[in-house]
Enzyme design. Structure first.
Site, PDB file in Angstrom:
ATOM      1  N   GLY A  16      31.120 -34.381  12.154  1.00 38.30           N
ATOM      2  CA  GLY A  16      31.798 -33.101  11.968  1.00 38.30           C
ATOM      3  C   GLY A  16      32.214 -32.778  10.549  1.00 38.30           C
ATOM      4  N   THR A  17      31.469 -33.282   9.553  1.00 43.19           N
ATOM      5  CA  THR A  17      31.858 -32.912   8.182  1.00 43.19           C
ATOM      6  C   THR A  17      31.595 -31.427   7.917  1.00 43.19           C
ATOM      7  OG1 THR A  17      29.722 -33.523   7.187  1.00 43.19           O
ATOM      8  CG2 THR A  17      31.417 -35.242   7.287  1.00 43.19           C
ATOM      9  N   ASN A  18      30.590 -30.872   8.556  1.00 39.33           N
ATOM     10  CA  ASN A  18      30.362 -29.425   8.394  1.00 39.33           C
ATOM     11  C   ASN A  18      31.459 -28.621   9.084  1.00 39.33           C
ATOM     12  OD1 ASN A  18      27.830 -28.603   6.870  1.00 39.33           O
ATOM     13  ND2 ASN A  18      27.101 -30.324   8.113  1.00 39.33           N
ATOM     14  N   ASN A 112      22.762 -21.872  12.537  1.00 40.50           N
ATOM     15  CA  ASN A 112      22.553 -23.322  12.434  1.00 40.50           C
ATOM     16  C   ASN A 112      22.468 -23.734  10.976  1.00 40.50           C
ATOM     17  OD1 ASN A 112      21.869 -26.007  13.389  1.00 40.50           O
ATOM     18  ND2 ASN A 112      19.750 -25.585  12.784  1.00 40.50           N
ATOM     19  N   HIS A 114      20.709 -26.640   8.669  1.00 41.47           N
ATOM     20  CA  HIS A 114      19.664 -27.664   8.726  1.00 41.47           C
ATOM     21  C   HIS A 114      19.533 -28.318   7.344  1.00 41.47           C
ATOM     22  CE1 HIS A 114      16.132 -29.728  10.165  1.00 41.47           C
ATOM     23  NE2 HIS A 114      15.573 -29.450   9.009  1.00 41.47           N
ATOM     24  N   ASP A 155      14.535 -24.244  14.524  1.00 44.07           N
ATOM     25  CA  ASP A 155      14.629 -24.027  13.071  1.00 44.07           C
ATOM     26  C   ASP A 155      13.743 -22.875  12.590  1.00 44.07           C
ATOM     27  OD1 ASP A 155      16.447 -26.194  12.774  1.00 44.07           O
ATOM     28  OD2 ASP A 155      14.784 -27.598  12.688  1.00 44.07           O
ATOM     29  N   GLU A 182      27.160 -32.460   0.230  1.00 49.04           N
ATOM     30  CA  GLU A 182      28.148 -32.072  -0.788  1.00 49.04           C
ATOM     31  C   GLU A 182      27.692 -30.877  -1.618  1.00 49.04           C
ATOM     32  OE1 GLU A 182      30.120 -36.486  -1.582  1.00 49.04           O
ATOM     33  OE2 GLU A 182      28.670 -35.680  -2.998  1.00 49.04           O
ATOM     34  N   ALA A 184      25.112 -28.732  -0.950  1.00 50.77           N
ATOM     35  CA  ALA A 184      24.496 -27.570  -0.289  1.00 50.77           C
ATOM     36  C   ALA A 184      25.189 -27.202   1.034  1.00 50.77           C
ATOM     37  CB  ALA A 184      23.004 -27.828  -0.060  1.00 50.77           C
ATOM     38  N   GLU A 185      25.128 -28.065   2.023  1.00 50.84           N
ATOM     39  CA  GLU A 185      25.586 -27.678   3.370  1.00 50.84           C
ATOM     40  C   GLU A 185      27.030 -27.182   3.390  1.00 50.84           C
ATOM     41  OE1 GLU A 185      24.523 -30.323   6.683  1.00 50.84           O
ATOM     42  OE2 GLU A 185      23.260 -31.405   5.295  1.00 50.84           O
TER      43      GLU A 185
HETATM   44  C1  GAR Z   1      24.209 -32.450   8.944  1.00 48.72           C
HETATM   45  O1  GAR Z   1      23.492 -32.968   7.854  1.00 48.72           O
HETATM   46  C2  GAR Z   1      23.445 -31.302   9.575  1.00 48.72           C
HETATM   47  O2  GAR Z   1      22.786 -30.497   8.654  1.00 48.72           O
HETATM   48  C3  GAR Z   1      22.449 -32.063  10.422  1.00 48.72           C
HETATM   49  O3  GAR Z   1      23.185 -33.133  10.963  1.00 48.72           O
HETATM   50  C4  GAR Z   1      24.260 -33.479  10.076  1.00 48.72           C
HETATM   51  C5  GAR Z   1      25.558 -33.416  10.848  1.00 48.72           C
HETATM   52  O4  GAR Z   1      26.640 -33.889  10.087  1.00 48.72           O
HETATM   53  N1  GAR Z   1      21.887 -31.207  11.432  1.00 48.72           N
HETATM   54  C6  GAR Z   1      20.628 -31.296  11.835  1.00 48.72           C
HETATM   55  O5  GAR Z   1      19.862 -32.145  11.446  1.00 48.72           O
HETATM   56  C7  GAR Z   1      20.204 -30.245  12.857  1.00 48.72           C
HETATM   57  N2  GAR Z   1      18.789 -30.155  12.936  1.00 48.72           N
HETATM   58  P1  GAR Z   1      28.143 -33.515  10.434  1.00 48.72           P
HETATM   59  O6  GAR Z   1      28.385 -33.860  11.905  1.00 48.72           O
HETATM   60  O7  GAR Z   1      28.941 -34.428   9.533  1.00 48.72           O
HETATM   61  O8  GAR Z   1      28.350 -32.077  10.140  1.00 48.72           O
END
Ligand code: GAR
Length: 205
Positions: A16-18, A112, A114, A155, A182, A184-185
């Protein structure tokens, strides 16, 4: 939309960092037109649930393993989303593919993140560290992250934002995953959520 803001549900499966980036963006005003109202996890042990609880956000676990089939799993998610009056659904590390029946219910309302520059290293089977492993195996020099609307093609929906990240000598999938998060996402996911929320509110004016 009682608060005058777009109501956001975040679907998660793991760390869950996002989700944390979204919560932080809401606190510091980057997300101004939306409010995270609900976090749903398919995994009862996801640390993301703790992050939501720590911030007073309502949580729910919908465990796919306890559902008879994909249809029941998705119906449970939809019922909750609809009963909470959610406007947009953010997939933030949600590791389940959603059917056309589900995505068709919420056109341009599911977002989403990615961890690659779509159309590279995406689609079924490309998730989490597998994406970064594939990028390193291919030897690309630049990767990044993409935020897109979700449609029936994994996607494959319209791209909202992308950001490139350089690959460095000695990168492992883990090191690269951290840099992509860090650089980009954690930047483009909140920015995209704000952009979509603002657009939805302006359409309603
Ligand atoms: C993230 O890197 C996200 O982009 C990826 O999983 C990770 C989840 O991290 N998602 C995918 O690969 C979806 N196809 P998080 O739980 O720390 O946010």
């Amino acid at each position: 939309m009682t608060s005058g803001k777009v109501k956001i549900a975040v679907l998660v499966s793991g760390g869950g960092t996002n989700l944390q980036a979204l919560i932080d963006a809401q606190k510091n005003g980057i997300i101004e037109h939306g409010e995270i109202c609900l976090v749903i996890s398919n995994n009862p042990d996801a640390y993301a649930l703790k992050r939501a609880e720590n911030n007073g956000i309502k949580t729910a676990v919908i465990n796919k393993k306890e559902c008879a089939d994909q249809n029941e799993f998705e119906n449970k998610i939809s019922s909750l989303i609809d009963s909470e009056g959610i406007d947009i659904i953010v997939l933030a590390g949600f590791m389940c593919i959603l059917s056309e029946k589900f995505t068709g219910r919420y056109p341009k309302r599911i977002i989403n993140v990615h961890p690659s520059l779509i159309p590279s290293f995406c689609g079924e089977g490309f998730y989490g560290l597998r994406v970064h492993r594939a990028a390193l195996e291919k030897g690309v020099k630049v990767t990044g992250a993409t935020v897109h609307f979700v449609n029936e093609i994994p996607d494959g929906g319209e791209i909202i934002m992308q950001k490139a990240v350089e690959i460095q000598d000695g990168d492992t999938p883990e090191i690269l995953q951290k840099r992509v998060m860090e650089q980009a996402e954690w930047i483009i996911l909140p920015a995209s959520v704000e952009k979509v929320s603002k657009n939805i509110l302006s359409e309603r004016e």
